[in-house]
Design a protein around this motif. Structure first.
Motif, PDB file in Angstrom:
ATOM      1  N   GLY A 159     -24.921 102.881 -13.190  1.00  0.00           N
ATOM      2  CA  GLY A 159     -26.283 102.465 -13.481  1.00  0.00           C
ATOM      3  C   GLY A 159     -27.329 103.098 -12.593  1.00  0.00           C
ATOM      4  O   GLY A 159     -28.306 102.445 -12.218  1.00  0.00           O
ATOM      5  N   THR A 160     -27.146 104.360 -12.231  1.00  0.00           N
ATOM      6  CA  THR A 160     -28.092 105.170 -11.454  1.00  0.00           C
ATOM      7  C   THR A 160     -28.095 104.854  -9.968  1.00  0.00           C
ATOM      8  O   THR A 160     -28.079 105.758  -9.133  1.00  0.00           O
ATOM      9  CB  THR A 160     -29.539 105.035 -11.981  1.00  0.00           C
ATOM     10  N   CYS A 161     -28.128 103.565  -9.614  1.00  0.00           N
ATOM     11  CA  CYS A 161     -28.345 103.196  -8.211  1.00  0.00           C
ATOM     12  C   CYS A 161     -27.145 102.512  -7.575  1.00  0.00           C
ATOM     13  O   CYS A 161     -27.074 102.395  -6.350  1.00  0.00           O
ATOM     14  CB  CYS A 161     -29.558 102.286  -8.097  1.00  0.00           C
ATOM     15  N   GLY A 162     -26.196 102.027  -8.374  1.00  0.00           N
ATOM     16  CA  GLY A 162     -24.986 101.418  -7.836  1.00  0.00           C
ATOM     17  C   GLY A 162     -25.172 100.046  -7.234  1.00  0.00           C
ATOM     18  O   GLY A 162     -24.356  99.611  -6.403  1.00  0.00           O
ATOM     19  N   THR A 163     -26.212  99.317  -7.619  1.00  0.00           N
ATOM     20  CA  THR A 163     -26.361  97.937  -7.163  1.00  0.00           C
ATOM     21  C   THR A 163     -25.347  97.051  -7.881  1.00  0.00           C
ATOM     22  O   THR A 163     -24.765  97.435  -8.895  1.00  0.00           O
ATOM     23  CB  THR A 163     -27.772  97.409  -7.444  1.00  0.00           C
ATOM     24  N   ASP A 164     -25.151  95.854  -7.372  1.00  0.00           N
ATOM     25  CA  ASP A 164     -24.218  94.926  -8.018  1.00  0.00           C
ATOM     26  C   ASP A 164     -24.650  94.633  -9.452  1.00  0.00           C
ATOM     27  O   ASP A 164     -23.816  94.491 -10.351  1.00  0.00           O
ATOM     28  CB  ASP A 164     -24.132  93.629  -7.217  1.00  0.00           C
TER      29      ASP A 164
ATOM     30  N   GLY B   7     -19.860 100.762  -7.614  1.00  0.00           N
ATOM     31  CA  GLY B   7     -21.249 100.726  -7.196  1.00  0.00           C
ATOM     32  C   GLY B   7     -21.608 102.031  -6.515  1.00  0.00           C
ATOM     33  O   GLY B   7     -21.025 103.072  -6.799  1.00  0.00           O
ATOM     34  N   ARG B   8     -22.529 101.976  -5.596  1.00  0.00           N
ATOM     35  CA  ARG B   8     -23.003 103.209  -4.960  1.00  0.00           C
ATOM     36  C   ARG B   8     -21.861 103.898  -4.230  1.00  0.00           C
ATOM     37  O   ARG B   8     -21.161 103.310  -3.422  1.00  0.00           O
ATOM     38  CB  ARG B   8     -24.130 102.891  -3.978  1.00  0.00           C
ATOM     39  N   THR B   9     -21.655 105.158  -4.561  1.00  0.00           N
ATOM     40  CA  THR B   9     -20.651 105.992  -3.904  1.00  0.00           C
ATOM     41  C   THR B   9     -21.298 107.309  -3.521  1.00  0.00           C
ATOM     42  O   THR B   9     -22.355 107.678  -4.043  1.00  0.00           O
ATOM     43  CB  THR B   9     -19.462 106.298  -4.834  1.00  0.00           C
TER      44      THR B   9
ATOM     45  N   ALA C 290     -35.432  97.974  -8.160  1.00  0.00           N
ATOM     46  CA  ALA C 290     -35.414  97.044  -9.293  1.00  0.00           C
ATOM     47  C   ALA C 290     -34.008  96.681  -9.740  1.00  0.00           C
ATOM     48  O   ALA C 290     -33.826  95.722 -10.498  1.00  0.00           O
ATOM     49  CB  ALA C 290     -36.180  97.657 -10.472  1.00  0.00           C
ATOM     50  N   GLY C 291     -32.999  97.438  -9.294  1.00  0.00           N
ATOM     51  CA  GLY C 291     -31.637  97.184  -9.739  1.00  0.00           C
ATOM     52  C   GLY C 291     -31.457  97.484 -11.214  1.00  0.00           C
ATOM     53  O   GLY C 291     -30.780  96.759 -11.934  1.00  0.00           O
ATOM     54  N   GLN C 292     -32.060  98.590 -11.671  1.00  0.00           N
ATOM     55  CA  GLN C 292     -32.024  98.968 -13.081  1.00  0.00           C
ATOM     56  C   GLN C 292     -31.584 100.416 -13.234  1.00  0.00           C
ATOM     57  O   GLN C 292     -31.878 101.252 -12.382  1.00  0.00           O
ATOM     58  CB  GLN C 292     -33.409  98.809 -13.725  1.00  0.00           C
TER      59      GLN C 292
ATOM     60  N   GLY D 293     -25.260 108.335 -11.212  1.00  0.00           N
ATOM     61  CA  GLY D 293     -26.636 108.478 -10.765  1.00  0.00           C
ATOM     62  C   GLY D 293     -26.744 108.871  -9.318  1.00  0.00           C
ATOM     63  O   GLY D 293     -25.781 109.306  -8.688  1.00  0.00           O
ATOM     64  N   SER D 294     -27.937 108.699  -8.769  1.00  0.00           N
ATOM     65  CA  SER D 294     -28.217 109.059  -7.380  1.00  0.00           C
ATOM     66  C   SER D 294     -29.616 108.563  -7.054  1.00  0.00           C
ATOM     67  O   SER D 294     -30.238 107.840  -7.840  1.00  0.00           O
ATOM     68  CB  SER D 294     -28.137 110.578  -7.185  1.00  0.00           C
TER      69      SER D 294
END
Length: 453
Positions: free
Chosen positions: A82-87, A171-173, A48-50, A37-38
């Motif tokens: 998961g699009t956003c790379g949150t935990d 996670g986010r990269t 939202a972490g979704q 994702g991005s």
């Protein structure tokens, strides 16, 4: 020997050509990398972490890639899970992977690379002067951020691979980090590694058949060669060089953790009808910084949608909305005691200027216009109450005082929809690190019986 990286698609959940993937696996890649994702779709996923993508689509495609990994016997890496790379979305992806491993009877070692940042770490970095704003950057307020992530680079992916993991869920990269990591680890040209990763980040978007998805990149000590795996696709010097402009305002420079890529001297050569060779890209080392992204709740929204089809109202839609807005502002204040600083009410004319607003330039009137009302307030109950208050006027309000009440169409009932929280981006900064792993952590899990070494 070149480092061969197979990229199945620009993002997991978008789909790819399965025959092309099989062709790529048969070419014996050293690693399979895909993005998750991005920030393209806005701040909601991060706030939202979704995941933006459905769990069913993600699981069905991840199943195919896990099977491909087992067949190829190489690591499988996903970045910005998961699009956003949150935990939370790393854990969401880990749950899917665990389910699939059990369903497929696979024994896999999984490394989870977490990019989530506690507020305290950012506060300390701010105090130490290690946080620098990008352009544009909002004023930093750490007290109300729902999620903060740092964008991992190649070094963090390399650390995850060094654990011997079969699957890396990051996670986010940065979009390029997962692809560049192994070539850099193998000592291939740094400029070529980062440039090739940029070209391949969106899969076959750098080819003549973007929807086929699957791309193969061979990295070596002089540069890289890129080839689409679908028989109907081809890479050309134009399609490859043009991708440097994708999501990048500068066609010659790309900033990554630890430096930047300079492709000013890059040379693009067609090796045949399908493959392109690139040499001459340079990597310029610099301070090790990671980009920070954060989101916060900016309010709560309710929407209302009506359709204008009466030719008189279609022709005068902008005037009608202007008159309606002024009337509703008075009604909301007199009935609810709210001033315009307590909420916002915006009407967008879908089919006229819903996307470009005042920048729209068109001639002729459409047959019908959708009127989308967007209400934003400090709480969902307030937004919902405003939506109910304005409902009858959006349906019946006249263009002038001298004409009878019109009737417009609502496409569904009720006409209002509560959208929930509205998120906004609240960080666009970089944070300097003394060590690449300083702001990241890795956790390992073994699914199924361990395979003896």
């Amino acid at each position: 020997m070149p480092t061969r990286v197979l990229v199945p698609s620009g993002v997991l959940g978008l789909g790819f050509d399965r025959k092309a993937l099989a062709r790529g696996v048969a070419m014996r890649p050293d690693i399979i990398c895909i993005d998750g994702g991005s920030t393209d779709s806005g701040p909601f996923s991060l706030g939202a972490g979704q995941s933006k993508y459905s769990r069913a689509a993600t699981k069905s495609e991840w199943r195919i890639l896990m099977q491909a990994r087992a067949e190829a016997g190489v690591p499988l890496v996903i970045g910005t899970a998961g699009t956003c790379g949150t935990d939370s979305t790393v854990d969401w992806m880990h749950d899917i992977t665990t389910e699939l491993a059990e369903e497929l009877g696979q024994s896999v070692k999984i490394a989870r690379l977490y990019s989530g940042q506690p507020v305290g770490r950012i506060a300390r970095a701010l105090e130490a002067g290690d946080v620098t704003p990008l352009t544009p950057a909002p004023e930093i307020r750490l007290d109300d951020l729902s999620n903060i992530v740092a964008l991992a680079g190649a070094e963090q992916i390399q650390a995850a691979l060094a654990t011997g993991a079969d699957i890396v869920i990051a996670g986010r990269t940065t979009d390029t980090a997962t692809i560049a990591a192994l070539p850099l680890l193998h000592g291939d040209a740094a400029g070529g590694a980062w440039h090739g990763a940029k070209i391949a980040e969106c899969g076959a978007l750098c080819s003549t058949n973007p929807t086929s998805g699957v791309i193969m990149v061979d990295f070596d000590t002089d540069g890289f060669t890129v080839e689409p795996m679908a028989e109907s696709a081809a890479c050309t010097p134009h399609s490859v060089s043009a991708h440097m402009l994708y999501e990048n305002s500068d066609p010659f420079h790309l900033y990554e953790p630890g430096g930047y890529l300079d492709v000013t001297g890059a040379r693009y050569t067609a090796l045949d009808q399908r493959r392109v060779r690139v040499e001459g890209s340079e990597w310029v080392p610099g301070p090790y910084t990671v980009k920070l992204e954060g989101a916060r709740i900016a309010g709560y929204q309710t929407t209302i949608l009506a359709i204008l089809r009466n030719a008189h109202y279609v022709k005068n839609a902008s005037l009608w909305v202007e008159r309606l807005t002024a009337y509703l502002t008075g009604e909301i204040e007199s009935r609810m005691g709210l001033t315009q600083g307590d909420y916002s009410l915006e009407f967008r004319l879908i089919g006229v200027n819903g996307a470009l607003g005042d920048l729209e330039n068109r001639s002729g009137d459409p047959v019908e216009i959708g009127v989308l009302g967007i209400i934003t307030a400090a709480s969902q109950p307030i937004a919902a109450e405003i939506g109910k208050l304005i409902n009858p006027f959006v349906l019946h309000y006249p263009l002038t005082d001298s004409e009878e009440l019109p009737t417009f169409a609502f496409p569904y009932s009720p006409a209002t929809t509560d959208r929930g929280p509205l998120y906004e981006f609240a960080l666009n900064h970089v944070m300097r690190l003394s060590d690449p792993m300083e702001a990241f952590r890795i956790e390992l899990s073994q699914i199924g019986a361990e395979v003896p070494a």
